[in-house]
Every structure is written in C-alpha cells, then in structure tokens.
Design an enzyme around this catalytic site. Structure first.
Site, PDB file in Angstrom:
ATOM      1  CB  CYS A   7      -0.990  -0.032   1.269  1.00  0.00           C
ATOM      2  SG  CYS A   7      -0.330  -0.044   2.791  1.00  0.00           S
ATOM      3  CG  ASN A  10       4.523  -1.618   5.005  1.00  0.00           C
ATOM      4  OD1 ASN A  10       5.422  -2.027   5.649  1.00  0.00           O
ATOM      5  ND2 ASN A  10       3.432  -2.509   5.077  1.00  0.00           N
ATOM      6  CB  CYS A  12      -3.792   1.674   6.987  1.00  0.00           C
ATOM      7  SG  CYS A  12      -3.721   3.485   7.893  1.00  0.00           S
ATOM      8  NE  ARG A  13      -4.408   1.330   1.751  1.00  0.00           N
ATOM      9  CZ  ARG A  13      -4.280   2.128   0.632  1.00  0.00           C
ATOM     10  NH1 ARG A  13      -5.243   1.779  -0.352  1.00  0.00           N
ATOM     11  NH2 ARG A  13      -3.312   2.865   0.685  1.00  0.00           N
ATOM     12  CB  SER A  14       0.219  -3.590   2.834  1.00  0.00           C
ATOM     13  OG  SER A  14       1.077  -2.694   3.455  1.00  0.00           O
ATOM     14  CG  ASP A 123      -5.401   5.557   2.463  1.00  0.00           C
ATOM     15  OD1 ASP A 123      -5.501   4.968   3.688  1.00  0.00           O
ATOM     16  OD2 ASP A 123      -4.789   6.430   2.090  1.00  0.00           O
TER      17      ASP A 123
HETATM   18  P1  4NP Z   1      -1.814   2.774   4.036  1.00  0.00           P
HETATM   19  O1  4NP Z   1      -2.405   4.252   4.591  1.00  0.00           O
HETATM   20  O2  4NP Z   1      -1.317   3.254   2.583  1.00  0.00           O
HETATM   21  O3  4NP Z   1      -2.996   1.846   4.216  1.00  0.00           O
HETATM   22  O4  4NP Z   1      -0.653   2.400   5.060  1.00  0.00           O
HETATM   23  C1  4NP Z   1      -1.901   5.301   4.835  1.00  0.00           C
HETATM   24  C2  4NP Z   1      -0.861   5.574   5.827  1.00  0.00           C
HETATM   25  C3  4NP Z   1      -0.152   6.561   6.108  1.00  0.00           C
HETATM   26  C4  4NP Z   1      -0.409   7.566   4.972  1.00  0.00           C
HETATM   27  C5  4NP Z   1      -1.330   7.493   4.049  1.00  0.00           C
HETATM   28  C6  4NP Z   1      -2.111   6.312   3.767  1.00  0.00           C
HETATM   29  N1  4NP Z   1       0.063   9.026   5.303  1.00  0.00           N
HETATM   30  O5  4NP Z   1      -0.189   9.732   4.471  1.00  0.00           O
HETATM   31  O6  4NP Z   1       1.319   9.208   6.208  1.00  0.00           O
END
Ligand code: 4NP
Length: 160
Positions: A7, A10, A12-14, A123
């Site tokens: 993602c 790294n 939240c989702r992955s 997201d």
């Molecule tokens: P992820 O979610 O891609 O599912 O881990 C996010 C985590 C952090 C951020 C954006 C999306 N950020 O902008 O810091």
C-alpha cells in the site's frame, strides 16, 4: 511461494492484508510453503508498527500484527512471486518500479482475487474504525480467493 502486499504507507492496509493472509495460510496448513510480507511505496513510516486502528481491528479477529513498516525495493520484484497492490496508485508505482516485463507480470491488484467484486481496497487513513473493518472484510474475502490460487500453483509445482 512468496507474497508481498503493498500500500502507500505500510501501516494501515498492507500489514492488515499480510496478517489476514498469513492466518489463512496457517489455517490451510501451508505456513511452511508460503511466505508473506508487506511494504509501502512511500517511506514515511519505515520502522513503525501498524496504525493502532489496524492492530485493533486485526486483534478483534484474533490476529496480532507485529510488522514494522518498510519501503518496497527493487529486490522485492525478484524475491516475491506476487506483488499485490491495494489501489490503482500503488499498482502504477509498482509497475513503474518493476525492472522488466517478467517482474511486471507479478504485479496485480489484490482484489483481482475477490470473488465478490474488484477494484481497490480504499485507504482508511482518514476514516473511521468502520472503514478499517471494511478493509478487513475485503482482505479476508480476497485472501480466500488468493489462497485457492496459491494452493493450485503449489499443487502444480509438486506434480510436475
Ligand atoms: P496505508 O495508509 O497506505 O494503507 O498504510 C496510509 C498511511 C499513511 C499515510 C497515508 C495512507 N500517510 O499519508 O502518512
């Protein structure tokens, strides 16, 4: 067989997809044949534990997340058999990074294996706990589809 979930951050989702799929692999008795990891296209959260909402959501389903954030590296394209993107942007970034056509063929949207839908795993970073639960549900469903694919490939490997 090696599977990498990807993602943006790294956190939240992955890592949630990684935890869910590792659990499914273990339940199927394939823990010694399939390796699972996750990474982000961005480097903002290198070394961080997953977001507390991802950890809580996983824990509510009996899964503990202990991953530490890392960024995708070119070596991942040779190390892994599948690089699975959560959304179109992750997919685009991975396709751009792939060192050649063979490696690019390993890159897919994770929801290609969702038997009840397709598209992205949205997201949830700016969302609510309900959005994280939705991510869990999508990962669980796509993970079951992917498990069937991996089982098929392992079966072929041992019979040919
Ligand atoms: P992820 O979610 O891609 O599912 O881990 C996010 C985590 C952090 C951020 C954006 C999306 N950020 O902008 O810091």
């Amino acid at each position: 067989m090696k599977v990498l979930f990807v993602c943006l951050g790294n956190i939240c989702r992955s890592p949630l997809a990684e935890g869910v799929f590792r659990h499914q692999i273990a339940e199927a008795g394939l823990a010694d044949q399939v390796e699972v990891d996750s990474a982000g296209t961005a480097g903002y959260h290198v070394g961080d534990l997953p977001d507390h909402r991802s950890r809580q959501t996983a824990q509510a389903h009996g899964i503990t997340l202990a991953h530490r954030g890392r960024q995708v590296k070119v070596r991942d394209f040779t190390d892994f058999d599948y690089l699975l993107a959560m959304d179109q942007d992750n997919l685009y970034q991975l396709q751009r990074m792939a060192p050649g056509p063979g490696e690019r063929r390993k890159v897919h949207l994770f929801r290609e294996w969702d038997p009840a839908g397709s598209g992205e795993i949205p997201d949830p970073y700016y969302g609510t706990r309900a959005d994280f639960e939705e991510v869990f549900l999508l990962c669980d469903r796509a993970g079951r589809g992917l498990l069937a694919e991996v089982q098929g490939r392992l079966c072929k490997k041992t019979t040919t």
